[in-house]
Every structure is written in structure tokens, then in C-alpha cells.
Design a protein around this motif. Structure first.
Motif, mmCIF file in Angstrom:
data_model
loop_
_atom_site.group_PDB
_atom_site.id
_atom_site.type_symbol
_atom_site.label_atom_id
_atom_site.label_comp_id
_atom_site.label_asym_id
_atom_site.label_seq_id
_atom_site.Cartn_x
_atom_site.Cartn_y
_atom_site.Cartn_z
ATOM 1 N N UNK A 125 0.822 -1.224 0.000
ATOM 2 C CA UNK A 125 0.000 0.000 0.000
ATOM 3 C C UNK A 125 0.845 1.258 0.000
ATOM 4 N N UNK A 126 2.095 1.135 0.398
ATOM 5 C CA UNK A 126 2.999 2.298 0.358
ATOM 6 C C UNK A 126 3.423 2.630 -1.068
ATOM 7 N N UNK A 127 3.274 1.657 -1.991
ATOM 8 C CA UNK A 127 3.734 1.868 -3.369
ATOM 9 C C UNK A 127 2.724 2.686 -4.168
ATOM 10 N N UNK A 128 3.208 3.491 -5.152
ATOM 11 C CA UNK A 128 2.254 4.192 -6.019
ATOM 12 C C UNK A 128 1.455 3.185 -6.841
ATOM 13 N N UNK A 129 0.273 3.573 -7.252
ATOM 14 C CA UNK A 129 -0.631 2.703 -8.032
ATOM 15 C C UNK A 129 0.093 2.044 -9.205
ATOM 16 N N UNK A 130 0.962 2.824 -9.887
ATOM 17 C CA UNK A 130 1.611 2.333 -11.115
ATOM 18 C C UNK A 130 2.528 1.125 -10.857
ATOM 19 N N UNK A 131 2.970 0.923 -9.608
ATOM 20 C CA UNK A 131 3.892 -0.181 -9.321
ATOM 21 C C UNK A 131 3.198 -1.371 -8.657
ATOM 22 N N UNK A 132 1.906 -1.210 -8.395
ATOM 23 C CA UNK A 132 1.243 -2.220 -7.558
ATOM 24 C C UNK A 132 0.999 -3.553 -8.255
ATOM 25 N N UNK A 133 0.742 -3.497 -9.560
ATOM 26 C CA UNK A 133 0.464 -4.779 -10.227
ATOM 27 C C UNK A 133 1.715 -5.671 -10.202
ATOM 28 N N UNK A 134 2.855 -5.075 -10.517
ATOM 29 C CA UNK A 134 4.090 -5.851 -10.503
ATOM 30 C C UNK A 134 4.398 -6.334 -9.075
ATOM 31 N N UNK A 135 4.150 -5.437 -8.104
ATOM 32 C CA UNK A 135 4.392 -5.811 -6.702
ATOM 33 C C UNK A 135 3.514 -6.991 -6.297
ATOM 34 N N UNK A 136 2.276 -6.947 -6.758
ATOM 35 C CA UNK A 136 1.337 -8.028 -6.448
ATOM 36 C C UNK A 136 1.874 -9.368 -6.966
ATOM 37 N N UNK A 137 2.313 -9.382 -8.228
ATOM 38 C CA UNK A 137 2.788 -10.659 -8.803
ATOM 39 C C UNK A 137 4.151 -11.064 -8.231
ATOM 40 N N UNK A 138 4.982 -10.074 -7.883
ATOM 41 C CA UNK A 138 6.234 -10.417 -7.184
ATOM 42 C C UNK A 138 5.910 -11.171 -5.905
ATOM 43 N N UNK A 139 5.029 -10.573 -5.129
ATOM 44 C CA UNK A 139 4.710 -11.139 -3.816
ATOM 45 C C UNK A 139 4.048 -12.506 -3.975
ATOM 46 N N UNK A 140 3.110 -12.578 -4.892
ATOM 47 C CA UNK A 140 2.367 -13.822 -5.106
ATOM 48 C C UNK A 140 3.309 -14.980 -5.475
ATOM 49 N N UNK A 141 4.166 -14.742 -6.471
ATOM 50 C CA UNK A 141 5.036 -15.833 -6.940
ATOM 51 C C UNK A 141 6.065 -16.224 -5.876
ATOM 52 N N UNK A 142 6.537 -15.238 -5.116
ATOM 53 C CA UNK A 142 7.518 -15.546 -4.069
ATOM 54 C C UNK A 142 6.874 -16.370 -2.962
ATOM 55 N N UNK A 143 5.663 -15.984 -2.589
ATOM 56 C CA UNK A 143 4.958 -16.740 -1.538
ATOM 57 C C UNK A 143 4.657 -18.159 -2.022
ATOM 58 N N UNK A 144 4.175 -18.215 -3.248
ATOM 59 C CA UNK A 144 3.795 -19.517 -3.811
ATOM 60 C C UNK A 144 5.022 -20.444 -3.929
ATOM 61 N N UNK A 145 6.159 -19.892 -4.376
ATOM 62 C CA UNK A 145 7.358 -20.739 -4.526
ATOM 63 C C UNK A 145 7.801 -21.256 -3.155
ATOM 64 N N UNK A 146 7.668 -20.396 -2.142
ATOM 65 C CA UNK A 146 8.068 -20.789 -0.785
ATOM 66 C C UNK A 146 7.180 -21.937 -0.283
ATOM 67 N N UNK A 147 5.883 -21.766 -0.477
ATOM 68 C CA UNK A 147 4.941 -22.822 -0.070
ATOM 69 C C UNK A 147 5.231 -24.119 -0.817
ATOM 70 N N UNK A 148 5.506 -23.976 -2.101
ATOM 71 C CA UNK A 148 5.742 -25.173 -2.917
ATOM 72 C C UNK A 148 7.051 -25.867 -2.534
ATOM 73 N N UNK A 149 8.033 -25.093 -2.068
ATOM 74 C CA UNK A 149 9.294 -25.728 -1.670
ATOM 75 C C UNK A 149 9.066 -26.665 -0.485
ATOM 76 N N UNK A 150 8.147 -26.305 0.410
ATOM 77 C CA UNK A 150 7.859 -27.168 1.566
ATOM 78 C C UNK A 150 6.969 -28.338 1.183
ATOM 79 N N UNK A 151 6.246 -28.204 0.076
ATOM 80 C CA UNK A 151 5.440 -29.315 -0.438
ATOM 81 C C UNK A 151 4.249 -29.676 0.424
ATOM 82 N N UNK A 152 3.776 -28.732 1.251
ATOM 83 C CA UNK A 152 2.656 -29.065 2.144
ATOM 84 C C UNK A 152 1.379 -28.342 1.761
ATOM 85 N N UNK A 153 1.321 -27.859 0.530
ATOM 86 C CA UNK A 153 0.117 -27.204 0.032
ATOM 87 C C UNK A 153 -0.259 -26.019 0.912
#
Ligand SMILES: CC(C)(COP(=O)(O)OP(=O)(O)OC[C@H]1O[C@@H](n2cnc3c(N)ncnc32)[C@H](O)[C@@H]1OP(=O)(O)O)[C@@H](O)C(=O)NCCC(=O)NCCS
Length: 262
Positions: A166-194
């Protein structure tokens, strides 16, 4: 069958998509990443269909949309092809086992096999991560407009991630969203526990161009004591991706898998 390995033109971060000459088991501190298109000429689809196991063929047959069917055939077939090259085994002979949360692994029948791998697909791309006995998770997402983006942030991101986003300007939020999403998802997937790992029990950076050391910010469940690393992959047109792996100070090698178009 001839395969081409093409060097990427990516210059965004110091690692690049590289040409490859051979497929050796990664050294213990090395992580191999492969990225490929799944929209392929019929000849490749026919080839990959033939290397799938009976249960994979049944699973493929349950997809209603032809693009989902084709994507599964290519991503699973190419996984077999790539692993086969590392293991010196025909693609059709690779055997998979699944943990209770559905994460596929190479079966014990591949003697002294040190390979760990993970797969992600989105749009017309598939990403593979391969390590030598290190837990690994990968995620790739096609960047797109999401009407409920802020709602997803509030629902799934940690408090720290929400504030950073929310601190980021609107123009950077979409990329921030996908950065965060993919990083979280990769972390979850590394543990393999869904999804048994709660998404708000750890925080990652939402920013672009981060160094790997600063992407995993904290993990309140103490899992980071296992020294996990999360980092972004070099840019792929219109996609964002991340890899999470057990260990620190690792060397990453990136390859594009390109198919001859006839
Ligand atoms: C597997 C899972 C972890 C990711 O699925 P996804 O993002 O839809 O799909 P991806 O393309 O990235 O990954 C699918 C691949 O992961 C692998 N996989 C399956 N189960 C897995 C598991 N428990 N852990 C790790 N990898 C798994 C498989 O190889 C699968 O490929 P396949 O379908 O060809 O067999 C999914 O079960 C899930 O629960 N996702 C969480 C979604 C979410 O809410 N994320 C919020 C992030 S902020």
C-alpha cells in the motif's frame, strides 16, 4: 530429436538465460532453472503423449479445454524429457511418487538419484526448478489485470506485505502483487505441504530487483531457520517468476528450452 538451447536477452539482473551444452546433475550448491513454451506443433504433442504413464494419460483425459489438455501433456512430457537427460533414463521410464499434498518427486527406483524438482505453469509458459537434494519450489505467473487485486492482498498477504504494497504508487502495484504472489507460492511449494502453511505466517518483499538475501523477510513459524532462499527469475516477457530453495549462497543457472518448429 534435436533440441536447441537459446541464450536469453535478459539484462535486468546479473543472471541471464544461458545456452547449455550438457545436462549434468547440479553441483550441491547449484540450482538449474528451465523455462519453455507449451504451445507447440503437433509433432511434439504426439511425442510427449507417448512418454506419459497410464495415470498421467488418464489425468490428461479429464481436462475439458483442449489448451489445458495440451499444456499438461507438454509440461509433463517435457519434465520427463528433461529429468531423463539428467538421469540418463528414457523419458517414459521415469517413475514419480507423490507426497500426501500431491507434490511429485522422482521415485526411489531411480537409484542414488539426488534430483529434487518442482514445476509451475501459467499462460503458455512452464518453469522447472532442479536441485541436488535441496527442497525446491518454483512459481511463474502471467501478469494480467485482476479486478480483485486489492481484495486478494488484504485476504492472503501478511500484515507487513500489505503495508509495503500500500505504500507503493498505483503504477507499481500490479508488478508488486505478482512479485509477492510468486515468491509466496514458490516458498509454499518448496515445503510441499500445500495450503497447510498459512500465507500470513511469513513475509516476502513485494519490490522488484531485490537481491535474494532480502526477499524472505521473516517466517514467524521458524521455518527460515532452515536457511531458505527466495529469488526472482530473470524476466520472461509478460511473466513474473520465483524460486525458493533450501540453502544460502547458491549458484543459479537459467536456460530457455526452445523447440524446432517443424
Ligand atoms: C500445487 C499448488 C501449491 C500450486 O498450484 P498452482 O499455483 O495452481 O500451479 P503451479 O502451476 O504453480 O504448480 C503446479 C505444479 O506443482 C506441483 N505440485 C503439486 N502439488 C504440489 C505441492 N503440494 N507442493 C509443491 N508442488 C506441487 C505439480 O508438479 C504441479 O504440476 P502438475 O499439475 O503438472 O502436476 C496448489 O495446490 C495450491 O494450493 N496453490 C495455492 C494457491 C494460493 O492461494 N496461493 C496464494 C499465494 S499468495
Amino acid at each position: 530429436m534435436m533440441t536447441l538451447f537459446i541464450e536469453s536477452k535478459d539484462n535486468d539482473i546479473k543472471d541471464r538465460w544461458n545456452p547449455a551444452t550438457s545436462m549434468m546433475t547440479p553441483a550441491t550448491d547449484e540450482i538449474h532453472l528451465w523455462c519453455a513454451h507449451v504451445n507447440l506443433p503437433r509433432i511434439w504433442l504426439d511425442y510427449f503423449r507417448k512418454v506419459l504413464s497410464e495415470d498421467e494419460t488418464l489425468r490428461a483425459g479429464r481436462f475439458v479445454r483442449s489448451e489445458d489438455y495440451n499444456r499438461f501433456i507438454v509440461s509433463r512430457g517435457l519434465l520427463r524429457y528433461i529429468l531423463g537427460r539428467y538421469l540418463n533414463t528414457p523419458p517414459g521410464d521415469i517413475r514419480f511418487e507423490y507426497n500426501p499434498f500431491g507434490k511429485p518427486e522422482c521415485a526411489d527406483t531411480h537409484h542414488e538419484n539426488p534430483l529434487c524438482f518442482n514445476v509451475s505453469h501459467s499462460g503458455d509458459r512452464v518453469l522447472y526448478g532442479i536441485s541436488n537434494q535441496r527442497h525446491i519450489g518454483v512459481d511463474i505467473e502471467k501478469i494480467c489485470f485482476m479486478e480483485n487485486q486489492d481484495e486478494i492482498v488484504n485476504r492472503f498477504f501478511s500484515q507487513q506485505e500489505i503495508e509495503d504494497y500500500k505504500r507503493l504508487p498505483e503504477s507499481l502495484r500490479r508488478e508488486a502483487f505478482f512479485n509477492c504472489w510468486t515468491r509466496k507460492e514458490s516458498y509454499i511449494k518448496s515445503w510441499g505441504k500445500g495450503m497447510s502453511i498459512e500465507l500470513n505466517t511469513f513475509s516476502v518483499s513485494v519490490r522488484s530487483n531485490m537481491t535474494e538475501e532480502s526477499i524472505l523477510l521473516n517466517d514467524t513459524d521458524g521455518r527460515s531457520e532452515h536457511h531458505m532462499t527466495i529469488r526472482s527469475i530473470p524476466s520472461v516477457d509478460g511473466y513474473v517468476g520465483a524460486v525458493a530453495v533450501e540453502g544460502k549462497n547458491l549458484t543459479y543457472r537459467f536456460w530457455n528450452w526452445e523447440f524446432p518448429m517443424s
